[in-house]
Design a protein around this motif. Structure first.
Motif, mmCIF file in Angstrom:
data_model
loop_
_atom_site.group_PDB
_atom_site.id
_atom_site.type_symbol
_atom_site.label_atom_id
_atom_site.label_comp_id
_atom_site.label_asym_id
_atom_site.label_seq_id
_atom_site.Cartn_x
_atom_site.Cartn_y
_atom_site.Cartn_z
ATOM 1 N N PRO A 184 -17.096 21.293 -1.594
ATOM 2 C CA PRO A 184 -17.750 21.029 -2.897
ATOM 3 C C PRO A 184 -17.564 19.594 -3.399
ATOM 4 O O PRO A 184 -18.515 18.981 -3.901
ATOM 5 C CB PRO A 184 -17.069 22.046 -3.820
ATOM 6 N N ASN A 185 -16.347 19.068 -3.294
ATOM 7 C CA ASN A 185 -16.108 17.655 -3.613
ATOM 8 C C ASN A 185 -15.630 16.971 -2.335
ATOM 9 O O ASN A 185 -14.448 17.069 -1.980
ATOM 10 C CB ASN A 185 -15.056 17.520 -4.722
ATOM 11 N N PRO A 186 -16.526 16.310 -1.626
ATOM 12 C CA PRO A 186 -16.185 15.795 -0.294
ATOM 13 C C PRO A 186 -15.337 14.525 -0.357
ATOM 14 O O PRO A 186 -15.801 13.423 -0.074
ATOM 15 C CB PRO A 186 -17.553 15.543 0.354
ATOM 16 N N ILE A 187 -14.058 14.729 -0.721
ATOM 17 C CA ILE A 187 -13.092 13.634 -0.729
ATOM 18 C C ILE A 187 -12.297 13.710 0.564
ATOM 19 O O ILE A 187 -11.642 14.717 0.838
ATOM 20 C CB ILE A 187 -12.131 13.738 -1.933
ATOM 21 N N GLY A 188 -12.350 12.654 1.343
ATOM 22 C CA GLY A 188 -11.572 12.585 2.570
ATOM 23 C C GLY A 188 -10.152 12.155 2.274
ATOM 24 O O GLY A 188 -9.919 11.316 1.396
ATOM 25 N N PHE A 189 -9.206 12.741 2.994
ATOM 26 C CA PHE A 189 -7.789 12.421 2.828
ATOM 27 C C PHE A 189 -7.212 12.047 4.177
ATOM 28 O O PHE A 189 -7.368 12.797 5.144
ATOM 29 C CB PHE A 189 -7.049 13.643 2.272
ATOM 30 N N CYS A 190 -6.565 10.890 4.260
ATOM 31 C CA CYS A 190 -5.888 10.512 5.489
ATOM 32 C C CYS A 190 -4.567 9.845 5.165
ATOM 33 O O CYS A 190 -4.484 9.040 4.240
ATOM 34 C CB CYS A 190 -6.723 9.497 6.279
ATOM 35 N N VAL A 191 -3.549 10.178 5.937
ATOM 36 C CA VAL A 191 -2.333 9.378 5.963
ATOM 37 C C VAL A 191 -2.532 8.329 7.037
ATOM 38 O O VAL A 191 -2.907 8.669 8.165
ATOM 39 C CB VAL A 191 -1.104 10.237 6.312
ATOM 40 N N VAL A 192 -2.323 7.068 6.698
ATOM 41 C CA VAL A 192 -2.520 6.004 7.688
ATOM 42 C C VAL A 192 -1.275 5.134 7.796
ATOM 43 O O VAL A 192 -0.487 5.024 6.858
ATOM 44 C CB VAL A 192 -3.738 5.107 7.334
ATOM 45 N N GLU A 193 -1.139 4.549 8.963
ATOM 46 C CA GLU A 193 -0.090 3.565 9.189
ATOM 47 C C GLU A 193 -0.653 2.207 8.800
ATOM 48 O O GLU A 193 -1.740 1.834 9.248
ATOM 49 C CB GLU A 193 0.298 3.604 10.678
ATOM 50 N N LEU A 194 0.067 1.486 7.956
ATOM 51 C CA LEU A 194 -0.409 0.165 7.521
ATOM 52 C C LEU A 194 0.080 -0.885 8.507
ATOM 53 O O LEU A 194 1.292 -1.105 8.639
ATOM 54 C CB LEU A 194 0.102 -0.136 6.104
ATOM 55 N N LEU A 195 -0.873 -1.512 9.205
ATOM 56 C CA LEU A 195 -0.498 -2.496 10.219
ATOM 57 C C LEU A 195 -0.382 -3.891 9.630
ATOM 58 O O LEU A 195 0.487 -4.670 9.993
ATOM 59 C CB LEU A 195 -1.540 -2.505 11.351
ATOM 60 N N GLU A 196 -1.298 -4.217 8.705
ATOM 61 C CA GLU A 196 -1.344 -5.597 8.210
ATOM 62 C C GLU A 196 -2.171 -5.654 6.928
ATOM 63 O O GLU A 196 -3.149 -4.920 6.791
ATOM 64 C CB GLU A 196 -2.001 -6.496 9.276
ATOM 65 N N VAL A 197 -1.753 -6.497 6.013
ATOM 66 C CA VAL A 197 -2.562 -6.803 4.837
ATOM 67 C C VAL A 197 -2.981 -8.263 4.964
ATOM 68 O O VAL A 197 -2.128 -9.156 5.081
ATOM 69 C CB VAL A 197 -1.766 -6.609 3.523
ATOM 70 N N ARG A 198 -4.281 -8.500 5.004
ATOM 71 C CA ARG A 198 -4.783 -9.871 5.142
ATOM 72 C C ARG A 198 -5.736 -10.116 3.967
ATOM 73 O O ARG A 198 -6.907 -9.746 4.035
ATOM 74 C CB ARG A 198 -5.522 -9.993 6.485
ATOM 75 N N GLY A 199 -5.192 -10.665 2.886
ATOM 76 C CA GLY A 199 -6.008 -10.817 1.672
ATOM 77 C C GLY A 199 -6.383 -9.452 1.139
ATOM 78 O O GLY A 199 -5.515 -8.627 0.869
ATOM 79 N N ASN A 200 -7.688 -9.210 1.021
ATOM 80 C CA ASN A 200 -8.164 -7.911 0.506
ATOM 81 C C ASN A 200 -8.404 -6.888 1.604
ATOM 82 O O ASN A 200 -8.986 -5.834 1.343
ATOM 83 C CB ASN A 200 -9.505 -8.083 -0.211
ATOM 84 N N VAL A 201 -8.058 -7.227 2.832
ATOM 85 C CA VAL A 201 -8.359 -6.333 3.959
ATOM 86 C C VAL A 201 -7.077 -5.706 4.500
ATOM 87 O O VAL A 201 -6.105 -6.405 4.798
ATOM 88 C CB VAL A 201 -9.103 -7.099 5.079
ATOM 89 N N LEU A 202 -7.099 -4.370 4.601
ATOM 90 C CA LEU A 202 -5.968 -3.631 5.147
ATOM 91 C C LEU A 202 -6.318 -3.179 6.557
ATOM 92 O O LEU A 202 -7.350 -2.524 6.753
ATOM 93 C CB LEU A 202 -5.668 -2.393 4.289
ATOM 94 N N ARG A 203 -5.491 -3.510 7.530
ATOM 95 C CA ARG A 203 -5.683 -2.992 8.887
ATOM 96 C C ARG A 203 -4.799 -1.770 9.043
ATOM 97 O O ARG A 203 -3.591 -1.835 8.781
ATOM 98 C CB ARG A 203 -5.360 -4.041 9.950
ATOM 99 N N VAL A 204 -5.415 -0.642 9.467
ATOM 100 C CA VAL A 204 -4.679 0.631 9.484
ATOM 101 C C VAL A 204 -4.975 1.416 10.762
ATOM 102 O O VAL A 204 -6.001 1.223 11.416
ATOM 103 C CB VAL A 204 -5.051 1.516 8.265
ATOM 104 N N ARG A 205 -4.072 2.337 11.077
ATOM 105 C CA ARG A 205 -4.254 3.278 12.175
ATOM 106 C C ARG A 205 -4.315 4.685 11.596
ATOM 107 O O ARG A 205 -3.783 4.928 10.515
ATOM 108 C CB ARG A 205 -3.057 3.173 13.124
#
Lengths: 146, 146
Positions: free
Chosen positions: A89-110
């Motif tokens: 009914p409310n299509p909210i996706g949920f993920c736990v992610v590993e944070l690899l790097e923060v580069r300015g406004n961009v997050l690299r994740v697994r």
């Protein structure tokens, strides 16, 4: 009564449609990026100190009129609240992610399983003390996986 | 671009305002109830086989114009995406809860920190295999807790 979500960022991932996405991002090593929109960048302060994040995103290609569904794990119909199906009914996706790097406004994740272009609606720090549970089981899934 | 959430249920909890709610429900033994609205009850099929759930609810008493905030843990301002503050651009509450009982459309749960009357927007089954991470750390919090 209704509530309005506004995207705070967007996902850049290798998955162009549901057929390409893993059932669970946790079991894939692919790297995705989350671009947080410029106006929300102050909210990223201290995020680089977190090892893992909770990402809530909008499943913009999902159906909202589905209450029971067949899963990839058998013929039986399951209630969508007892599944991780994107169609709900409310299509909210949920993920736990590993944070690899923060580069300015961009997050690299697994471990993110979001489709490319999915709007991001919230980011929270994951803490093992608060969010990790040992031996939590989806009973119907355990039965069909035996 | 905006997305619309509709409540699928409501929280009955002992917490009438933020001053009564625990910072983290995980550290409280209080029992709350989630009443799922009748029209969504088919989506509850098989839910009783789950030991733990992910509950997404709407923080209807939170502010949405906050990007940096002071936490209960020191004077330093933190970006809200690096905190679990209720005040954030899209105030979606996230809790892992222990499912104690399903009685018709009512779920009795532990660890929920939602205020009484909070609208519920999604329920998902929690799986240790997918959602549990050991040694995940919020670095800034670890520093101030030393």
């Amino acid at each position: 009564m209704e509530f309005t979500l506004k995207p705070v960022g967007v996902v850049r991932s290798p998955y162009k449609d549901f057929s390409q996405a893993p059932y669970q991002g946790r079991f894939s090593d692919a790297v995705s990026e989350i671009e947080v929109f410029e106006q929300f960048s102050p909210a990223l302060k201290d995020l680089e100190t977190c090892t893992h994040l909770i990402v809530l995103y909008w499943l913009d290609r999902a159906r909202r009129d589905v209450l029971v569904t067949r899963t990839p794990y058998g013929e039986e119909e399951r209630g969508v609240f007892a599944t991780r199906s994107p169609h709900r009914p409310n299509p909210i996706g949920f993920c736990v992610v590993e944070l690899l790097e923060v580069r300015g406004n961009v997050l690299r994740v697994r471990w993110l399983d979001a489709l490319d272009g999915s709007p991001v609606v919230d980011i929270k720090p994951y803490s093992s003390d608060i969010d990790s549970v040992e031996n939590a089981v989806i009973g119907w899934f355990r039965e069909v996986s035996k």
